[in-house]
Design an enzyme around this catalytic site. Structure first.
Site, PDB file in Angstrom:
ATOM      1  N   LEU A 269      12.224 -19.690  -4.935  1.00  0.00           N
ATOM      2  CA  LEU A 269      11.186 -18.891  -4.252  1.00  0.00           C
ATOM      3  C   LEU A 269       9.889 -19.019  -5.041  1.00  0.00           C
ATOM      4  O   LEU A 269       9.899 -18.942  -6.273  1.00  0.00           O
ATOM      5  CB  LEU A 269      11.610 -17.416  -4.210  1.00  0.00           C
TER       6      LEU A 269
ATOM      7  N   HIS B  15       2.436   3.396  -9.052  1.00  0.00           N
ATOM      8  CA  HIS B  15       2.328   1.951  -9.284  1.00  0.00           C
ATOM      9  C   HIS B  15       3.565   1.432 -10.034  1.00  0.00           C
ATOM     10  O   HIS B  15       4.045   0.340  -9.763  1.00  0.00           O
ATOM     11  CB  HIS B  15       1.051   1.628 -10.062  1.00  0.00           C
TER      12      HIS B  15
ATOM     13  N   ASP C  58       0.826  -1.210   0.000  1.00  0.00           N
ATOM     14  CA  ASP C  58       0.000   0.000   0.000  1.00  0.00           C
ATOM     15  C   ASP C  58       0.862   1.264   0.000  1.00  0.00           C
ATOM     16  O   ASP C  58       1.943   1.276   0.589  1.00  0.00           O
ATOM     17  CB  ASP C  58      -0.909  -0.026   1.236  1.00  0.00           C
TER      18      ASP C  58
HETATM   19  C1  FPP Z   1      -2.095   0.136  -3.291  1.00  0.00           C
HETATM   20  O1  FPP Z   1      -1.594   1.434  -3.258  1.00  0.00           O
HETATM   21  C2  FPP Z   1      -1.518  -0.568  -4.422  1.00  0.00           C
HETATM   22  C3  FPP Z   1      -2.221  -1.153  -5.426  1.00  0.00           C
HETATM   23  C4  FPP Z   1      -3.678  -1.155  -5.518  1.00  0.00           C
HETATM   24  C5  FPP Z   1      -1.539  -1.817  -6.526  1.00  0.00           C
HETATM   25  C6  FPP Z   1      -0.311  -2.542  -6.119  1.00  0.00           C
HETATM   26  C7  FPP Z   1       0.446  -2.826  -7.331  1.00  0.00           C
HETATM   27  C8  FPP Z   1       1.780  -2.805  -7.430  1.00  0.00           C
HETATM   28  C9  FPP Z   1       2.726  -2.573  -6.336  1.00  0.00           C
HETATM   29  C10 FPP Z   1       2.404  -3.000  -8.714  1.00  0.00           C
HETATM   30  C11 FPP Z   1       2.503  -4.439  -9.050  1.00  0.00           C
HETATM   31  C12 FPP Z   1       1.264  -4.824  -9.649  1.00  0.00           C
HETATM   32  C13 FPP Z   1       0.994  -4.918 -10.936  1.00  0.00           C
HETATM   33  C14 FPP Z   1      -0.409  -4.746 -11.326  1.00  0.00           C
HETATM   34  C15 FPP Z   1       2.047  -5.180 -11.943  1.00  0.00           C
HETATM   35  P1  FPP Z   1      -2.618   2.620  -3.371  1.00  0.00           P
HETATM   36  O2  FPP Z   1      -2.790   2.952  -4.804  1.00  0.00           O
HETATM   37  O3  FPP Z   1      -3.885   2.286  -2.656  1.00  0.00           O
HETATM   38  O4  FPP Z   1      -1.847   3.751  -2.609  1.00  0.00           O
HETATM   39  P2  FPP Z   1      -2.490   4.924  -1.735  1.00  0.00           P
HETATM   40  O5  FPP Z   1      -3.098   4.255  -0.520  1.00  0.00           O
HETATM   41  O6  FPP Z   1      -1.304   5.750  -1.377  1.00  0.00           O
HETATM   42  O7  FPP Z   1      -3.478   5.630  -2.589  1.00  0.00           O
END
Ligand code: FPP
Length: 244
Positions: A128, A34, A17
């Site tokens: 892994l 992302h 997150d």
């Molecule tokens: C949450 O952060 C993150 C996600 C919903 C996506 C997680 C994805 C990745 C780390 C990239 C790897 C995945 C793919 C699809 C290749 P948020 O957007 O909720 O962050 P915020 O809470 O700061 O808004």
């Protein structure tokens, strides 16, 4: 003294997150966060392999993430498609076996084919196991397992449900990390996290580096896992194990 490396949990699960906030602090679009999240994931996979972690499970796209703005959803899908092509050669070099966990029928057919190809390409790797939860929800997993058992006329017990779950190919997680400062599970591994140690980090996912991972592993190593037993029972068992 035990080091974080020797005490590494067998299975680490992560709610990655904070990508959006990472981008916002830099006046960048959320998708830039992302993208940086993918870099952080790459670093984390390698660090886990180096520390002897056998299984890493990450929450990449939840059943609820479809409710995000359309351009963010399509950006995440594109990012996943690109990552599949780009990352597989490195995963091969690092001995990482890839599994996708989630409702595949909800994905575009091209995406499904790409996931299956990546799984097949890495199927012989043993260093892994990387489970990428994609279009995943803990409630979905429990419901799909129950529905499959019911359709086959099987009794629903803890054991049969466990076997029918999408994560039956790995042991339950030992340590669940959530980055980004929020303290909730958000429909991740609801069944499998029953006896998992929880660790919350204020770091945003793109900033979660090897040192942050080591802090989480050290915190895990300092916990006493009792699985419903008393501390006294645990001490007796530990002393017996030392004598054996
Ligand atoms: C949450 O952060 C993150 C996600 C919903 C996506 C997680 C994805 C990745 C780390 C990239 C790897 C995945 C793919 C699809 C290749 P948020 O957007 O909720 O962050 P915020 O809470 O700061 O808004």
């Amino acid at each position: 003294m035990q080091t974080a490396a020797t005490a590494a949990p067998r299975h680490i699960a992560i709610v990655m997150d904070g990508n959006g906030r990472w981008a916002k602090r830099r006046f960048l679009p959320r998708l830039a966060g992302h993208k940086q999240g993918v870099e952080s994931l790459r670093r984390c996979v390698r660090a886990c392999a180096e520390r002897g972690v056998a299984v890493l499970t990450v929450f990449a796209f939840s059943s609820e993430n479809w409710n995000r703005p359309q351009d963010e959803v399509s950006g995440l899908m594109e990012l996943m498609g690109r990552a599949l092509v780009r990352e597989v050669p490195q995963l091969m070099r690092d001995g990482v076996r890839l599994f996708f966990v989630g409702a595949r029928e909800g994905l575009a057919s091209g995406m499904r084919a790409a996931l299956e190809q990546a799984e097949a390409a890495t199927a012989a790797n043993t260093r892994l196991t990387l489970n990428v939860c994609f279009n995943y929800g803990g409630r979905w997993d429990i419901a799909q397992a129950a529905a499959r058992l019911a359709a086959g006329g099987e009794a629903i017990t803890e054991e049969s449900l466990h076997r029918a779950m999408a994560m039956a190919h790995v042991p339950d997680p030992d340590l669940l990390i959530r980055t980004g400062g929020e303290m909730r599970i958000s429909n991740f591994l609801l069944w499998q996290a029953a006896y998992c140690e929880l660790y919350f980090s204020d770091r945003l996912w793109p900033d979660f580096d090897e040192a942050a991972l080591d802090e989480a592993i050290a915190a895990f190593a300092a916990r006493e896992r009792r699985f419903g037993r008393t501390p006294e029972q645990m001490h007796v068992a530990a002393a017996a194990a030392l004598r054996a």
